[in-house]
Enzyme design. Structure first.
Site, PDB file in Angstrom:
ATOM      1  N   SER A   8      -0.936 -10.102  -3.425  1.00  0.00           N
ATOM      2  CA  SER A   8       0.413  -9.911  -3.913  1.00  0.00           C
ATOM      3  C   SER A   8       1.266  -8.997  -3.040  1.00  0.00           C
ATOM      4  CB  SER A   8       0.364  -9.350  -5.340  1.00  0.00           C
ATOM      5  OG  SER A   8      -0.304  -8.099  -5.384  1.00  0.00           O
ATOM      6  N   LYS A  60       5.859  -1.849  -1.620  1.00  0.00           N
ATOM      7  CA  LYS A  60       5.890  -3.040  -2.468  1.00  0.00           C
ATOM      8  C   LYS A  60       6.768  -2.788  -3.689  1.00  0.00           C
ATOM      9  CE  LYS A  60       2.420  -5.958  -4.795  1.00  0.00           C
ATOM     10  NZ  LYS A  60       0.955  -6.044  -5.035  1.00  0.00           N
ATOM     11  N   SER A  98      -5.133  -7.998  -2.891  1.00  0.00           N
ATOM     12  CA  SER A  98      -3.713  -7.943  -2.565  1.00  0.00           C
ATOM     13  C   SER A  98      -3.254  -7.007  -1.468  1.00  0.00           C
ATOM     14  CB  SER A  98      -2.912  -7.648  -3.830  1.00  0.00           C
ATOM     15  OG  SER A  98      -3.106  -8.636  -4.804  1.00  0.00           O
TER      16      SER A  98
END
Length: 469
Positions: free
Chosen positions: A155, A80, A179
């Site tokens: 996320s 990420k 997330s």
């Protein structure tokens, strides 16, 4: 063969590379080709890491030379874009950080590399890692590979979409309230949010509120989660929350010392749940029962007394607002997206409400502690609905109108308490979208939920399904 390689799990790829049945170069090239073919539709990848093929060539040379190999030797992984990567752009989903290139890897990235993994790419996220959809002004919106009109979540939505679409076999996401588990559920992959502090957050932004943030693996199989966790866990001398030196069993298939007891629930205490999702959790409970495990429907009264999402919202706003205010200070309005603007506009939490929320969090922790006196695992839903269309702010779930934050109802209790949880697919909606279940363990009991998840994976009928892109 390339298509086959892009849907093998990391454990299998490492085995094939180690035994020289395939080369690391072949594996990395296959994933780069897959990114080129499908990412224009999905938009999960924000930056390709330079030198991946060269690293793969070196990995192959090390195999031929008989050198000692790590458990992920030659296997590509993604991360990420809030997780620092040395020499590779880490822009946190915001024009404010455009062009930012860290000098050092986050501890989690360094440990994946030490295990032999090769960084392939960085993946998309919402602005500042803060929302349940992965959309920002810098790299745009990620789409769900099962249905491009729907979200892969947030996320860590870019990470989940990349793995589900065959662009990466394994990767790293972060989890403040949902997330890694929510995006895994929306795309049908697996993920682990370990006990808070098990995996250091060093090199990841934002770090506040630190008591709720986690970094964890996302992958194709439960054995991949176990393998990654075995490499990621442990203190680093920098993250003061990462202090646990308790030994854990990262293996799969070991029978616990006593008969397992699993409780399952979809509420009350989590908010409304779609009947299809509840039916999937019930089916998973029945599957475990069929394996000879003691399973019963349960309730946790503490979750009814203190709604964890409300507790979380009152606790984290003040700290997140301060971090966002610092990051956006002096910046033009057109550099700031809607979630940071929303956060900055929220009213401050009063000291009275903050203290009451802290006490509510303690009561919730006590409630789970009481539950785990009698049970080893809690089985729940991850999300109250399957993946939804982009940009929806309100939902009607089982006849109840709720705002989008309610999608975190079953995941945020684990951030408030620090408990470990696994997200794994066990069903399919009538629209063909994945439905995941969540396995929750007591503190530091990752080996227990990994074991039960592996059992559930073994009887799942949806493990080998892939989106048609």
């Amino acid at each position: 063969m390339a298509q086959d390689l892009t849907f093998l799990d990391a454990t299998k790829l490492a085995e094939l590379i180690r035994t020289r049945e395939i080369s690391s170069v072949e594996v990395v090239a296959a994933h780069l080709d897959r990114i080129k073919a499908v990412d224009p539709k999905v938009n999960a990848i924000v930056t390709l890491a330079d030198g991946a093929l060269e690293a793969a060539e070196q990995a192959d040379a090390d195999v031929k030379a008989g050198k000692e190999l790590g458990p992920l030797h030659g296997v590509p992984f993604t991360a990420k874009d809030s997780i620092d990567t040395a020499g590779v752009l880490t822009q946190r989903g915001s024009p404010i950080f455009r062009g930012r290139t860290p000098d050092a890897d986050a501890e989690s990235v360094a440990r994946m590399k030490k295990a032999g993994g090769i960084l392939l790419a960085k993946t998309n996220l919402p602005e500042f890692s803060y929302w349940i959809e992965s959309d920002n002004l810098l790299s745009g919106r990620s789409n769900n590979p099962w249905d491009l009109t729907k979200t892969p979540g947030g996320s860590s939505g870019g990470e989940s979409a990349a793995i589900a679409a065959g662009m990466s076999p394994i990767g790293l996401g972060t989890d403040l309230a949902i997330s890694v588990r929510g995006p895994a559920a929306q795309t049908g992959i697996v993920s682990l949010k370990a006990t808070h502090g098990r995996v250091p957050m060093t090199g990841i932004w934002p770090r506040v509120p630190r008591r709720f943030w986690h970094v964890g693996p996302m992958a194709r199989s439960i054995r991949d989660l176990a393998l990654a966790f075995s490499q990621l866990a442990g203190p680093d001398g920098k993250d003061a929350f990462a202090t646990s030196t308790v030994q854990f069993d990262a293996g799969i298939g070991r029978q616990p010392g006593r008969h397992l007891r699993v409780g399952w629930m979809t509420g009350p205490g989590f908010g409304p749940v779609d009947p299809e999702v509840r039916a999937t959790v019930s089916a998973a409970a029945d599957a475990l029962k069929g394996l000879g495990i003691h399973v019963e429907e349960v309730g946790i009264p503490a979750l009814e007394k203190d709604f964890a999402l409300d507790v979380f919202n009152r606790l984290h706003v003040m700290e997140m607002k301060a971090a966002f205010a610092e990051a956006t200070a002096g910046r033009h309005d057109d550099e700031i997206y809607k979630m940071a603007k929303t956060m900055l506009s929220l009213p401050d939490t009063s000291m009275t409400d903050f203290i009451d929320a802290e006490q509510g969090a303690e009561r919730i922790r006590d409630g789970y502690a009481e539950y785990f006196k009698s049970f080893d695992v809690l089985l729940t839903h991850v999300l109250p609905i399957p993946a939804h269309k982009h940009g929806i702010a309100e939902f009607v779930i089982d006849g109840h109108k709720v705002d989008a934050t309610y999608l975190q109802g079953a995941t945020v209790p684990l951030n408030v308490t620090g408990l470990p949880g696994i997200s794994m697919r066990f069903g399919t909606s009538k629209e063909g979208m994945p439905i995941n279940v969540q396995l929750v363990g007591s503190w530091l009991a990752e080996s227990t939920i990994l074991h039960v998840a592996s059992l559930l994976e073994g009887v799942s009928r949806v493990r080998d399904l892939h989106p048609a892109l």
